[in-house]
Design a protein around this motif. Structure first.
Motif, short mmCIF file in Angstrom:
data_model
loop_
_atom_site.label_atom_id
_atom_site.label_comp_id
_atom_site.label_asym_id
_atom_site.label_seq_id
_atom_site.Cartn_x
_atom_site.Cartn_y
_atom_site.Cartn_z
N HIS A 1 0.82 -1.22 0.00
CA HIS A 1 0.00 0.00 0.00
C HIS A 1 0.85 1.27 0.00
N PHE A 2 1.85 1.26 -0.83
CA PHE A 2 2.75 2.42 -0.82
C PHE A 2 2.09 3.67 -1.39
N LYS A 3 1.17 3.44 -2.30
CA LYS A 3 0.46 4.58 -2.91
C LYS A 3 -0.25 5.39 -1.81
N ASN B 1 2.04 7.80 -0.08
CA ASN B 1 2.24 9.02 -0.87
C ASN B 1 1.02 9.92 -0.80
N ASP C 1 9.39 9.14 -0.16
CA ASP C 1 10.83 9.01 -0.43
C ASP C 1 11.59 8.58 0.84
N ARG D 1 17.58 -1.59 -6.09
CA ARG D 1 16.24 -1.01 -6.24
C ARG D 1 15.80 -1.36 -7.66
N ARG E 1 -0.89 -9.85 1.68
CA ARG E 1 0.32 -9.03 1.90
C ARG E 1 1.06 -9.39 3.19
N1 LIG Z 1 7.59 8.79 -3.11
C1 LIG Z 1 7.84 8.02 -4.14
N2 LIG Z 1 6.84 7.26 -4.65
C2 LIG Z 1 7.12 6.44 -5.69
C3 LIG Z 1 8.39 6.37 -6.27
N3 LIG Z 1 8.34 5.46 -7.28
C4 LIG Z 1 7.09 5.01 -7.32
N4 LIG Z 1 6.33 5.57 -6.37
C5 LIG Z 1 4.91 5.38 -6.05
O1 LIG Z 1 4.69 4.07 -5.64
C6 LIG Z 1 3.28 3.80 -5.75
C7 LIG Z 1 3.09 2.37 -6.17
O2 LIG Z 1 1.73 2.12 -6.07
P1 LIG Z 1 1.04 0.77 -6.53
O3 LIG Z 1 1.86 0.13 -7.63
O4 LIG Z 1 -0.38 1.05 -6.81
O5 LIG Z 1 1.21 -0.21 -5.33
P2 LIG Z 1 0.84 -0.08 -3.78
O6 LIG Z 1 0.09 1.15 -3.46
O7 LIG Z 1 2.14 -0.26 -3.07
O8 LIG Z 1 -0.09 -1.29 -3.56
P3 LIG Z 1 0.29 -2.81 -3.47
O9 LIG Z 1 1.62 -2.98 -4.15
O10 LIG Z 1 -0.79 -3.51 -4.18
O11 LIG Z 1 0.37 -3.14 -2.01
C8 LIG Z 1 2.75 4.82 -6.73
O12 LIG Z 1 1.93 5.73 -6.06
C9 LIG Z 1 3.99 5.54 -7.25
O13 LIG Z 1 3.76 6.91 -7.50
C10 LIG Z 1 9.41 7.19 -5.71
O14 LIG Z 1 10.56 7.22 -6.14
N5 LIG Z 1 9.09 7.99 -4.65
#
Ligand SMILES: Nc1nc2c(ncn2[C@@H]2O[C@H](COP(=O)(O)OP(=O)(O)OP(=O)(O)O)[C@@H](O)[C@H]2O)c(=O)[nH]1
Length: 405
Positions: A275-277, A280, A289, A310, A399
């Protein structure tokens, strides 16, 4: 937080120690300068004129304008030494030129730290070059005016020297020592490529001007200095290509190179932040970051001897050489638990992404991991694909878990 897997060539100890060792070797060899043929002498004198412009060019190419500025200053000072300081220091104008150069050089190299890392032909770069030019003109005028007076009394009273060791007044030697110490402290504090470049520049110009009585000292010391600056820049270009700038661990290009040479038994793990999105979206991109840097540093520390990359976005890859799938599970579980148990204290920047508005929050993050060994798979790309599929299963199973092929 800094990653734990910094290669030796980028470590603060190496960046501080290698120029010091070379400087000591140079000092030890000063008394034993071999008799050079006139052709070799001309070549040695010409080398800094060739190498410093190359350093200026590469500095611009690799976005290291502060290294370019240091190279410009050293090139100019070398020109001054070769043009106006080849006569005895008993001549008033030579002595004045020598003193002014020794005074201004370390100060200008210190000022470079305050400049932003922009291209040379931007406002700050042009302004700095204009200041250098103004110093050159003012110094020339001052030297031609003061040469008419006998300054030996002033010299003796204010600039006490030890002629047996150096022609340089003690006050200026102390200035050099203070600025070398400051540059060294900056290497240990933040270890940026330009800290290394400015340390090298100050160290070798100090050696040149302190031991000025030795023949060819400027050509030898400036050549060594220009070669070190070039090595530093080549290191930077390697870093730009192979090291991920955000996390400081090797990036995708490094992984692709490593995959070409994988053989024997090995396993690959793909790690993805859950759930990284949401991170953000909730706390802002800067917090995202911070989390990426933190996760990279935890994985790099826990992975022990395995190589961590990475992969892109919020995904990381670990390559376990010589390890079958089953042998990696314990370590991956350790990484997963380590990350989920880490008490995250992060600066939440909210909507307005300025540090002033940031507040500290406590939270936790989790990762999902997919693992595949190369048993029955014939190439590294298929192993990585299999690890990615396992990661997908870890995600869909809920997860925060490790799933093997
Ligand atoms: N801050 C930041 N965000 C990044 C970077 N690269 C990618 N992202 C973000 O990483 C997020 C990845 O989101 P998703 O692929 O939907 O995956 P998720 O939200 O982690 O969900 P799951 O993987 O299903 O658990 C996106 O919002 C990208 O904008 C970066 O270098 N810095």
């Amino acid at each position: 937080m800094q990653p734990f897997s910094i290669p030796l060539s980028r470590s603060a100890f190496f960046r501080f120690g290698s120029p010091i060792l070379l400087a000591l070797a140079l000092l030890a060899g000063l008394h034993r300068v071999p008799q050079l043929s006139s052709t070799s002498e001309v070549l040695l004198i010409s080398l800094p004129y060739i190498l410093f412009p190359v350093a200026v060019f590469l500095g611009e190419l690799f976005n290291q304008s502060r290294t370019s500025l240091a190279a410009i200053i050293l090139l100019l000072s070398y020109y001054i030494i070769q043009t106006w300081l080849q006569s005895p220091l008993s001549i008033q104008s030579t002595k004045l030129t020598y003193t002014l150069l020794s005074l201004l050089l370390p100060l200008n190299l210190l000022i470079i730290h305050r400049l932003p890392e922009r291209r040379l032909l931007t406002r700050s770069g042009i302004l700095f070059l204009f200041i250098i030019f103004a110093q050159f003109i003012c110094s020339s005028v001052a030297i031609s005016y003061l040469s008419a007076f006998d300054l030996s009394m002033v010299w003796q009273k204010y600039l006490i020297g030890f002629p047996l060791i150096s022609r340089l007044p003690v006050a200026i030697i102390l200035l050099f020592i203070a600025s070398i110490t400051l540059h060294a402290m900056l290497i240990f504090k933040r270890n940026q490529p330009h800290d290394h470049a400015l340390f090298i520049s100050t160290l070798f110009s100090a050696i040149t001007l302190t031991f000025f009585q030795f023949p060819m000292i400027s050509s030898v010391a400036y050549t060594v200095c220009s070669l070190l600056l070039l090595t530093n820049l080549i290191n930077c270009s390697h870093e730009l290509a192979y090291i991920d700038q955000l996390t400081g661990i090797p990036g995708r290009r490094s992984l692709d190179t490593e995959m070409k040479y994988l053989g024997g038994t090995y396993s690959i793990a793909m790690i993805d932040i859950d759930h990284f999105k949401k991170f953000n979206d909730t706390y802002g991109h800067k917090t995202g970051d911070d989390v990426l840097r933190l996760v990279a540093s935890i994985i790099a520390k826990e992975a022990n001897l395995a190589k961590v990359y990475r992969y892109g976005g919020e995904e990381f890859t670990i390559i376990f050489k010589g390890k079958a799938q089953a042998d990696c599970m314990r370590l991956l579980e350790q990484i997963r638990k380590g990350i989920s148990a880490y008490p995250l204290k992060i600066l939440a920047h909210q909507n307005n992404e300025t540090t002033k508005d940031a507040q500290t929050i406590s939270t936790n993050i989790t990762v999902s991991i997919g693992l595949s060994g190369n048993h029955n798979i014939d190439n590294p790309h298929s192993v990585l694909k299999a690890a990615d599929k396992a990661l997908y299963r870890a995600k869909s199973n809920g997860r925060n878990q490790v799933v093997q092929r």
